[in-house]
Write an enzyme that holds these catalytic residues in place. Structure first.
Site, PDB file in Angstrom:
ATOM      1  N   HIS A 153      35.004 -10.788 -32.735  1.00  0.00           N
ATOM      2  CA  HIS A 153      34.175 -10.410 -31.536  1.00  0.00           C
ATOM      3  C   HIS A 153      34.996 -10.794 -30.258  1.00  0.00           C
ATOM      4  CE1 HIS A 153      30.529 -10.130 -29.223  1.00  0.00           C
ATOM      5  NE2 HIS A 153      30.598 -11.149 -28.998  1.00  0.00           N
ATOM      6  N   HIS A 203      27.368  -6.377 -23.872  1.00  0.00           N
ATOM      7  CA  HIS A 203      27.872  -7.514 -24.495  1.00  0.00           C
ATOM      8  C   HIS A 203      29.297  -7.496 -24.803  1.00  0.00           C
ATOM      9  CE1 HIS A 203      26.800 -11.418 -27.097  1.00  0.00           C
ATOM     10  NE2 HIS A 203      28.068 -11.095 -27.033  1.00  0.00           N
TER      11      HIS A 203
END
Ligand code: 13P
Ligand code: ZN
Length: 272
Positions: free
Chosen positions: A139, A210
Site C-alpha cells: 500500500h 488515499h
C-alpha cells in the site's frame, strides 16, 4: 541463519526504500507485507521470541499458522533500511486465523500496520485464487493516482480505460484492470472487506483520496505494478493539466489488436 541475511528480508527492505525514494511514503504513509515460505520460516525460527496473541479484527482461516513480515504502525518507510528491527516485524497467525503475535522485530514496541486487516484479507484472497503463488501486498500513497480520484468518476471501468490509454505497456501489465473503492475510513474491517472483494478480480485497487494497493508474486512484480500504474496516472495528470480532453489516444480496436499480439485477455467492458 540471521534474519537480516535472508533474501526475503533484503528484498523487503529494498522495496520499502525504493518506495520511500519514489516519494510515495510521507511520514508513516503506506505499508508492506510479505507471506514467508515454509523453508524461510524454518531457516530463521530459532531467532523468534513470541509476544502476546492479539486480535486481527477479521478472520482469515486460510492463513492459519502462516508467518508474515509487515511494516509497523506509525513507522516511517524512510527508516526501514537503517533501522529494520525497529520499523518492521514478523508475525505468526494462530490456528484459527483470528489472532496474531509478533515473533521478531519492533524492538522498541508497537504493533503491525493499522491496515493489517486489509493486508491479510488480500493475502487470503490471493493465496486462494493463485494457489499460493502471490506473496506480497503493498500500500502506497501514490500522488498522481490520489489526484485522479478527485477528477475522475470512481468507477473501475473509467480508471482502467484511462490508465490503459496512457502507455501501451499498461494493458499488458494489468490486463484484468484495476478496482476503485470510494472514500472510506481506513484501518478497519469495512474497508478491508471492500478491498478484498475487488482483489478477487484485480491485482490493484485504488482507495479514493488515499492511495493504492497492489499485490503480486514477489517484490519485483508488485513494486513494478505499483510503479506502472502510478506512472500512467502521472502521464494522465500531465495531459489533463494541458487540456481536459485528448486530441488522440489508443482506441478500442487498437487494444483489441494489442491483446491479440501480446496474448492477453482485455475484458470488453473496459473497451465500451
Ligand atoms: P500505518 O502507519 O498504521 O501502516 O498506517 C499508514 C497508512 O498508510 C494508513 O493507511
Ligand atoms: Zn494509507
Amino acid at each position: 541463519m540471521r534474519i537480516e541475511d535472508t533474501e526475503f528480508f533484503k528484498g523487503f527492505v529494498r522495496m520499502a526504500d525504493d518506495g520511500w525514494n519514489m516519494g510515495w511514503h510521507e511520514r508513516n504513509g503506506g505499508n508492506l507485507s510479505y507471506r514467508l515460505k515454509k523453508e524461510e520460516v524454518e531457516s530463521i525460527n530459532s531467532s523468534f521470541s513470541c509476544g502476546e496473541w492479539e486480535n486481527i479484527g477479521v478472520t482469515v482461516p486460510l492463513l492459519a499458522e502462516e508467518f508474515f513480515m509487515v511494516t509497523g504502525s506509525g513507522k516511517f518507510f524512510r527508516n526501514v533500511k537503517d533501522k529494520p528491527e525497529d520499523s518492521v516485524c514478523i508475525i505468526e497467525i494462530d490456528d484459527k486465523g483470528e489472532k496474531y503475535r509478533i515473533v521478531w522485530g519492533l524492538i522498541n514496541g508497537g504493533r503491525p500496520t493499522s491496515e493489517l486487516p486489509t493486508h491479510l484479507m488480500n493475502h487470503q484472497a490471493k493465496k486462494r485464487i493463485t494457489n499460493g503463488k502471490y506473496r506480497v501486498v503493498y500500500h502506497a500513497h501514490t500522488t498522481n493516482i490520489i489526484a485522479l480520484t478527485y477528477i475522475l468518476p470512481l468507477k473501475d471501468e473509467i480508471f482502467t480505460r484511462h490508465l490503459w490509454e496512457m502507455a501501451t505497456e499498461c494493458p499488458v501489465v494489468f490486463p484484468d484492470g484495476i478496482g476503485v473503492v470510494e472514500w472510506m475510513v481506513p484501518g478497519g474491517r469495512d474497508i478491508a472487506e471492500a478491498t478484498e472483494k475487488l482483489m478477487e478480480k484485480y491485482d490493484a485497487v485504488v482507495w479514493a483520496h488515499h492511495g493504492l494497493f497492489a499485490t503480486g508474486e514477489d517484490f519485483d512484480l508488485t513494486f513494478g505494478l505499483m510503479h506502472t500504474i502510478e506512472k500512467a496516472a502521472e502521464i494522465l495528470i500531465k495531459v489533463f493539466s494541458t487540456r481536459f480532453d485528448k486530441l488522440q489516444t489508443i482506441m478500442p480496436d487498437d487494444f483489441r489488436r494489442l491483446a491479440k499480439d501480446f496474448n492477453v485477455n482485455l475484458p470488453e467492458r473496459f473497451l465500451q
